[in-house]
Design an enzyme around this catalytic site. Structure first.
Site, PDB file in Angstrom:
ATOM      1  N   THR A 106      12.664  10.123   6.125  1.00 35.10           N
ATOM      2  CA  THR A 106      11.443  10.886   7.263  1.00 35.10           C
ATOM      3  C   THR A 106      12.692  11.562   8.329  1.00 35.10           C
ATOM      4  O   THR A 106      13.314  11.254   8.375  1.00 35.10           O
ATOM      5  CB  THR A 106      10.367  10.720   7.675  1.00 35.10           C
ATOM      6  OG1 THR A 106       9.636   9.652   6.794  1.00 35.10           O
ATOM      7  CG2 THR A 106       9.223  11.258   8.198  1.00 35.10           C
ATOM      8  N   ARG A 136       0.201  11.698  -3.506  1.00 36.67           N
ATOM      9  CA  ARG A 136      -0.093  10.533  -1.935  1.00 36.67           C
ATOM     10  C   ARG A 136       0.088  11.460  -0.620  1.00 36.67           C
ATOM     11  O   ARG A 136       0.935  12.286  -0.033  1.00 36.67           O
ATOM     12  CB  ARG A 136       1.368   9.216  -1.931  1.00 36.67           C
ATOM     13  CG  ARG A 136       1.239   8.435  -0.946  1.00 36.67           C
ATOM     14  CD  ARG A 136       2.374   8.535   0.115  1.00 36.67           C
ATOM     15  NE  ARG A 136       2.797   7.400   0.312  1.00 36.67           N
ATOM     16  CZ  ARG A 136       4.143   7.373   1.121  1.00 36.67           C
ATOM     17  NH1 ARG A 136       4.643   8.471   1.873  1.00 36.67           N
ATOM     18  NH2 ARG A 136       3.943   6.418   2.194  1.00 36.67           N
ATOM     19  N   VAL A 137      -0.107  11.315   0.194  1.00 37.11           N
ATOM     20  CA  VAL A 137       0.200  11.888   1.576  1.00 37.11           C
ATOM     21  C   VAL A 137       0.716  10.421   2.647  1.00 37.11           C
ATOM     22  O   VAL A 137      -0.281   9.257   2.872  1.00 37.11           O
ATOM     23  CB  VAL A 137      -1.512  12.266   1.907  1.00 37.11           C
ATOM     24  CG1 VAL A 137      -1.321  12.782   3.788  1.00 37.11           C
ATOM     25  CG2 VAL A 137      -1.740  13.233   1.216  1.00 37.11           C
ATOM     26  N   GLY A 175       9.391   5.760   7.936  1.00 43.90           N
ATOM     27  CA  GLY A 175       8.908   3.734   7.340  1.00 43.90           C
ATOM     28  C   GLY A 175       8.193   4.270   6.788  1.00 43.90           C
ATOM     29  O   GLY A 175       7.287   5.168   5.844  1.00 43.90           O
ATOM     30  N   GLY A 229       4.904   4.093   5.630  1.00 47.10           N
ATOM     31  CA  GLY A 229       3.831   5.313   6.210  1.00 47.10           C
ATOM     32  C   GLY A 229       2.418   4.564   6.276  1.00 47.10           C
ATOM     33  O   GLY A 229       1.664   4.788   7.093  1.00 47.10           O
TER      34      GLY A 229
END
Lengths: 309, 309
Positions: free
Chosen positions: A178, A206-207, A230, A232
């Site tokens: 990220t 996927r969120v 990381g 999430g």
């Protein structure tokens, strides 16, 4: 009104980074990318610009660099597609914008910013978000701009691993990369921005935590600005960004205690990762519970730093 | 291990409800729907079932009732489509599941539960979420099951209002209806579940607070379970569910103080709405800053209640 000394911190992902595989050339490339992103945000702050503009500029630079998992160079879903999430939050008034599962805009962080500035909503996802981005004229790039051989190889390796039943190699950096930035500007305002391609071989749709306000992205002038990276799912369940705000606001903790506290608590649960955070005094915290976190920062002394391990 | 007396509370949306337009027949229908949902959850708890199963059962009943804005009877987007969001969270271990922008599954709350139980993710959105629901065999219903004349008329009225430039009538209930439930079970565990069609005439792709863990839905056995309804954008920016947890955990507030505090603070910002919450002692809080909130609850005394204004 007192002037504040601007402060900026950013990350390019956290996880288990094999020192063995980190050649000097590769490390130099990462540091160059981090430095360029730091310079982009610093230029905004030095000119008296807003924290929100500085974090936007830094994240755009990281999105444009194919080494980092956001924008160009985003990882692939299990279906071989790219789905990007981004969010930002303005500490002045807690205004926020987020997009999830988008593909097309060169800079997903600009899509998140447009949601904040040009709609009555905080979050748009999927087809509707893509349609919105095209309607407002964001710069749209073709598939071959975003796709890199390194991400295609990573997906192939991960799908092979799953097919063979081999154990996960635990390389959370590969899976959960990220980018993000936090800043304090001359006027004492805080802002945070985060952008990601998510996890390699994630289910389409996927969120993660990046676009979830209060999880991977949070800012309030009264406390802190936070951008996380990381695993999430843990960062969502523990509302990491807002948890740091809460510990400062309600328990009187300082930024370092609050942010390193929650990151340490996530480790034994399996929530690997880290974050960058700044508070209203210009203090910076860069805690992570993984082997490394690509990061860069410039504090009140004006000296730029980059670090990986 | 001490036994706890089960407790259950649920809501069917909050907002400005015109007493003038609320005929006795209409009010009776709403109360019947709330009572049926309460009975569904109570049956689970009375049989010694888990809080997670109780809130799932209550929300399913509200989703099946076309009067409420979730599942059958969900409101329409500006494009005339229906996009549903749902989430649930288990206070035992903070496991959570959420879906955003789905259409097809009869019970979106079962989709959220499947994300929690059958994937490594917390949140799925859009096409990917729909594909997942079909793949695992959730009951899928056709468009004419979900669509009701009342919602079509509401969209037509709202689009006419926008076209004419007339002022918003401020009917937040019409725009922000949601259903949700919270429970404490015999074993002392808490859970929360929320489901919604979102706002009438929302942009396609808009995600509200319901599926955002820590905003519209939150549960932790150590503090409370919360399901919110209202102007979702504010509930996201103020991380309402997790804020109540934080005030209890870090400031030592009780459930009533923490939950009514944040709801009162949202009102002057424009964040109309309310929530239902329970804590580990079985205390129930039902604060709202709007004219009314469809709600039902049964406390430790075992007496069921419904209320609207």
């Amino acid at each position: 009104m007192p002037e504040f000394t601007p402060v900026l911190a950013l990350h390019g992902g956290a996880g288990t980074m094999s020192r063995a595989r980190m050649t000097p050339e590769r490390e130099a490339a990462y540091r160059a990318g981090l430095n360029a992103a730091l310079a982009a945000g610093r230029a905004v702050l030095a000119a008296g610009g807003a924290a929100l503009d500085a974090v936007t500029a830094s994240v755009m630079a990281l999105e444009d660099d194919p080494l980092f998992n956001a924008g160009r160079g985003a990882v692939l879903t299990s279906a071989g597609t790219q789905e990007m999430d981004a969010a930002l939050m303005d500490g002045r008034d807690r205004r926020a914008g987020a997009v999830a599962g988008i593909f097309g805009p060169r800079n997903p962080i600009l899509a998140a910013r447009a949601v904040m500035e040009r709609t009555e909503h905080v979050m748009l996802a999927g087809n509707g978000a893509n349609a919105f981005c095209r309607e407002i004229g964001l710069e749209i790039m073709p598939v071959d701009y975003f796709l890199t051989p390194a991400r295609q190889e990573a997906l192939a390796r991960e799908l092979e691993r799953r097919a063979s039943g081999a154990a996960d190699d635990g390389d959370a950096a590969r899976k959960h990369g990220t980018v993000g930035a936090v800043a304090l500007d001359r006027h004492g305002h805080l802002a945070a921005a985060t952008s990601t391609g998510g996890m390699t071989a994630k289910l389409p749709g996927r969120v993660g935590d990046s676009p979830v306000i209060g999880a991977g992205t949070f800012a309030d002038d009264a406390t802190c600005a936070v951008s996380a990276t990381g695993h999430g799912e843990y960062f969502i369940r523990y509302a990491v960004g807002h948890e740091i705000d809460a510990r400062m606001r309600w328990a009187g903790q300082d930024l370092a205690t609050a942010s390193s506290g929650i990151i340490a608590e996530l480790a034994p649960l399996g929530g690997s990762g880290g974050l960058v955070a700044v508070d209203r005094t210009g203090a910076i915290a860069l805690p992570f519970n993984s082997e490394g976190m690509y990061r860069a920062w410039v504090g009140a002394d004006g000296v730029p730093h980059t670090a990986i391990f």
